[in-house]
Write a protein that holds these residues in place. Sequence first.
Motif, PDB file in Angstrom:
ATOM      1  N   LEU A  41      -1.934   9.039  -2.980  1.00  0.00           N
ATOM      2  CA  LEU A  41      -3.255   8.644  -2.486  1.00  0.00           C
ATOM      3  C   LEU A  41      -3.530   8.892  -1.011  1.00  0.00           C
ATOM      4  O   LEU A  41      -4.672   9.081  -0.635  1.00  0.00           O
ATOM      5  N   ASP A  42      -2.546   8.828  -0.173  1.00  0.00           N
ATOM      6  CA  ASP A  42      -2.808   8.755   1.268  1.00  0.00           C
ATOM      7  C   ASP A  42      -1.847   9.672   2.035  1.00  0.00           C
ATOM      8  O   ASP A  42      -1.067   9.209   2.860  1.00  0.00           O
ATOM      9  N   PRO A  43      -1.897  10.995   1.770  1.00  0.00           N
ATOM     10  CA  PRO A  43      -0.906  11.894   2.377  1.00  0.00           C
ATOM     11  C   PRO A  43      -0.915  11.912   3.904  1.00  0.00           C
ATOM     12  O   PRO A  43       0.118  12.163   4.522  1.00  0.00           O
ATOM     13  N   GLU A  44      -2.048  11.612   4.500  1.00  0.00           N
ATOM     14  CA  GLU A  44      -2.131  11.597   5.966  1.00  0.00           C
ATOM     15  C   GLU A  44      -1.924  10.194   6.532  1.00  0.00           C
ATOM     16  O   GLU A  44      -2.070   9.979   7.735  1.00  0.00           O
ATOM     17  N   GLU A  45      -1.621   9.226   5.652  1.00  0.00           N
ATOM     18  CA  GLU A  45      -1.363   7.833   6.020  1.00  0.00           C
ATOM     19  C   GLU A  45      -2.527   7.176   6.761  1.00  0.00           C
ATOM     20  O   GLU A  45      -2.338   6.311   7.603  1.00  0.00           O
ATOM     21  N   THR A  46      -3.731   7.570   6.418  1.00  0.00           N
ATOM     22  CA  THR A  46      -4.925   7.007   7.048  1.00  0.00           C
ATOM     23  C   THR A  46      -5.039   5.514   6.776  1.00  0.00           C
ATOM     24  O   THR A  46      -5.279   4.718   7.687  1.00  0.00           O
ATOM     25  N   TRP A  60       0.845  -1.195   0.000  1.00  0.00           N
ATOM     26  CA  TRP A  60       0.000   0.000   0.000  1.00  0.00           C
ATOM     27  C   TRP A  60       0.879   1.243   0.000  1.00  0.00           C
ATOM     28  O   TRP A  60       0.608   2.204  -0.721  1.00  0.00           O
ATOM     29  N   ARG A  61       1.923   1.247   0.793  1.00  0.00           N
ATOM     30  CA  ARG A  61       2.810   2.412   0.885  1.00  0.00           C
ATOM     31  C   ARG A  61       3.391   2.759  -0.489  1.00  0.00           C
ATOM     32  O   ARG A  61       3.431   3.929  -0.870  1.00  0.00           O
ATOM     33  N   GLU A  62       3.835   1.753  -1.234  1.00  0.00           N
ATOM     34  CA  GLU A  62       4.389   1.987  -2.575  1.00  0.00           C
ATOM     35  C   GLU A  62       3.324   2.544  -3.526  1.00  0.00           C
ATOM     36  O   GLU A  62       3.576   3.499  -4.268  1.00  0.00           O
ATOM     37  N   VAL A  63       2.153   1.954  -3.478  1.00  0.00           N
ATOM     38  CA  VAL A  63       1.054   2.381  -4.349  1.00  0.00           C
ATOM     39  C   VAL A  63       0.635   3.804  -3.999  1.00  0.00           C
ATOM     40  O   VAL A  63       0.480   4.656  -4.875  1.00  0.00           O
ATOM     41  N   ALA A  64       0.456   4.074  -2.721  1.00  0.00           N
ATOM     42  CA  ALA A  64       0.018   5.402  -2.290  1.00  0.00           C
ATOM     43  C   ALA A  64       1.045   6.470  -2.644  1.00  0.00           C
ATOM     44  O   ALA A  64       0.683   7.551  -3.114  1.00  0.00           O
ATOM     45  N   ALA A  65       2.313   6.180  -2.445  1.00  0.00           N
ATOM     46  CA  ALA A  65       3.363   7.153  -2.758  1.00  0.00           C
ATOM     47  C   ALA A  65       3.414   7.446  -4.252  1.00  0.00           C
ATOM     48  O   ALA A  65       3.529   8.606  -4.666  1.00  0.00           O
ATOM     49  N   ALA A  66       3.294   6.417  -5.078  1.00  0.00           N
ATOM     50  CA  ALA A  66       3.369   6.594  -6.528  1.00  0.00           C
ATOM     51  C   ALA A  66       2.181   7.372  -7.085  1.00  0.00           C
ATOM     52  O   ALA A  66       2.307   8.053  -8.098  1.00  0.00           O
ATOM     53  N   ARG A  67       1.038   7.286  -6.408  1.00  0.00           N
ATOM     54  CA  ARG A  67      -0.175   7.903  -6.925  1.00  0.00           C
ATOM     55  C   ARG A  67      -0.674   9.071  -6.076  1.00  0.00           C
ATOM     56  O   ARG A  67      -1.707   9.658  -6.381  1.00  0.00           O
ATOM     57  N   PRO A 114      -6.112   8.143  -9.410  1.00  0.00           N
ATOM     58  CA  PRO A 114      -6.000   8.713 -10.759  1.00  0.00           C
ATOM     59  C   PRO A 114      -6.426   7.717 -11.835  1.00  0.00           C
ATOM     60  O   PRO A 114      -6.276   6.517 -11.680  1.00  0.00           O
ATOM     61  N   VAL A 115      -6.960   8.260 -12.923  1.00  0.00           N
ATOM     62  CA  VAL A 115      -7.418   7.458 -14.055  1.00  0.00           C
ATOM     63  C   VAL A 115      -6.385   7.577 -15.174  1.00  0.00           C
ATOM     64  O   VAL A 115      -5.919   8.675 -15.479  1.00  0.00           O
ATOM     65  N   ASP A 116      -6.047   6.460 -15.784  1.00  0.00           N
ATOM     66  CA  ASP A 116      -5.076   6.438 -16.878  1.00  0.00           C
ATOM     67  C   ASP A 116      -5.386   7.480 -17.944  1.00  0.00           C
ATOM     68  O   ASP A 116      -6.522   7.579 -18.412  1.00  0.00           O
ATOM     69  N   GLY A 117      -4.355   8.251 -18.323  1.00  0.00           N
ATOM     70  CA  GLY A 117      -4.460   9.154 -19.452  1.00  0.00           C
ATOM     71  C   GLY A 117      -5.366  10.350 -19.278  1.00  0.00           C
ATOM     72  O   GLY A 117      -5.696  11.020 -20.243  1.00  0.00           O
ATOM     73  N   ARG A 118      -5.775  10.627 -18.035  1.00  0.00           N
ATOM     74  CA  ARG A 118      -6.690  11.747 -17.783  1.00  0.00           C
ATOM     75  C   ARG A 118      -6.220  12.516 -16.568  1.00  0.00           C
ATOM     76  O   ARG A 118      -5.459  12.007 -15.758  1.00  0.00           O
ATOM     77  N   THR A 119      -6.701  13.714 -16.429  1.00  0.00           N
ATOM     78  CA  THR A 119      -6.421  14.491 -15.220  1.00  0.00           C
ATOM     79  C   THR A 119      -7.475  14.211 -14.158  1.00  0.00           C
ATOM     80  O   THR A 119      -7.466  14.811 -13.101  1.00  0.00           O
ATOM     81  N   LEU A 120      -8.348  13.282 -14.444  1.00  0.00           N
ATOM     82  CA  LEU A 120      -9.448  12.897 -13.571  1.00  0.00           C
ATOM     83  C   LEU A 120      -8.997  11.865 -12.531  1.00  0.00           C
ATOM     84  O   LEU A 120      -8.182  10.991 -12.822  1.00  0.00           O
ATOM     85  N   SER A 121      -9.529  11.984 -11.330  1.00  0.00           N
ATOM     86  CA  SER A 121      -9.387  10.958 -10.300  1.00  0.00           C
ATOM     87  C   SER A 121     -10.787  10.535  -9.885  1.00  0.00           C
ATOM     88  O   SER A 121     -11.718  11.335  -9.929  1.00  0.00           O
ATOM     89  N   TRP A 142     -11.936  -2.095   9.336  1.00  0.00           N
ATOM     90  CA  TRP A 142     -12.169  -0.662   9.202  1.00  0.00           C
ATOM     91  C   TRP A 142     -12.914  -0.397   7.902  1.00  0.00           C
ATOM     92  O   TRP A 142     -12.958  -1.236   7.017  1.00  0.00           O
ATOM     93  N   SER A 143     -13.514   0.787   7.802  1.00  0.00           N
ATOM     94  CA  SER A 143     -14.237   1.164   6.587  1.00  0.00           C
ATOM     95  C   SER A 143     -14.355   2.675   6.536  1.00  0.00           C
ATOM     96  O   SER A 143     -13.959   3.376   7.461  1.00  0.00           O
ATOM     97  N   GLY A 144     -14.915   3.155   5.439  1.00  0.00           N
ATOM     98  CA  GLY A 144     -15.193   4.578   5.316  1.00  0.00           C
ATOM     99  C   GLY A 144     -13.997   5.447   4.989  1.00  0.00           C
ATOM    100  O   GLY A 144     -14.019   6.641   5.253  1.00  0.00           O
ATOM    101  N   VAL A 145     -12.962   4.878   4.404  1.00  0.00           N
ATOM    102  CA  VAL A 145     -11.795   5.666   4.016  1.00  0.00           C
ATOM    103  C   VAL A 145     -11.863   5.859   2.497  1.00  0.00           C
ATOM    104  O   VAL A 145     -11.914   4.893   1.750  1.00  0.00           O
ATOM    105  N   THR A 146     -11.867   7.103   2.066  1.00  0.00           N
ATOM    106  CA  THR A 146     -11.950   7.420   0.650  1.00  0.00           C
ATOM    107  C   THR A 146     -10.619   7.972   0.166  1.00  0.00           C
ATOM    108  O   THR A 146     -10.039   8.843   0.815  1.00  0.00           O
ATOM    109  N   VAL A 147     -10.146   7.454  -0.956  1.00  0.00           N
ATOM    110  CA  VAL A 147      -8.971   7.997  -1.629  1.00  0.00           C
ATOM    111  C   VAL A 147      -9.384   8.349  -3.053  1.00  0.00           C
ATOM    112  O   VAL A 147     -10.351   7.810  -3.580  1.00  0.00           O
ATOM    113  N   TYR A 148      -8.670   9.267  -3.674  1.00  0.00           N
ATOM    114  CA  TYR A 148      -8.976   9.690  -5.035  1.00  0.00           C
ATOM    115  C   TYR A 148      -7.915   9.126  -5.965  1.00  0.00           C
ATOM    116  O   TYR A 148      -6.784   9.588  -5.988  1.00  0.00           O
TER     117      TYR A 148
END
Length: 82
Positions: free
Chosen positions: A44-49, A35-42, A68-75, A60-66
Motif C-alpha cells: 500500500l505505501d511504497p514511499e512510506e507516505t 500500519w507498517r504490517e498492513v502496508a507491507a502485506a498489501r 486490494p479487494v478480496d478475490g479480485r485483481t481490483l484495488s 494530515w489528509s489527502g493521502v490516497t492508497v489503492y
Amino acid sequence: RFVSQIDARQRFSFVSPEFAGVVGPVAADIIGKTWREVAAARGLDPEETVEKALARRDTWSGVTVYWPVDGRTLSVAVDLAA
C-alpha cells in the motif's frame, strides 16, 4: 466512508464495518496490526507516505492508497486522513 482508529502502539484498534463491505473481510482484517504490517502485506505505501505522516503525530489528509479487494485483481482508492 469509514472510520478507523490506531492506538498508542500504532496498531489498528477499530475499523468500521463499512470498510469490509467495500474491500472484503480478508482485506479489511487489520485489527491488531500496525500500519507498517498492513502496508507491507498489501503493497500500500511504497514511499512510506502514511508511515511518515503517522510518525509526525499531527493532523494530515489527502493521502490516497489503492487497497486490494478480496478475490479480485481490483484495488479501490482509499483516501486517508488522521
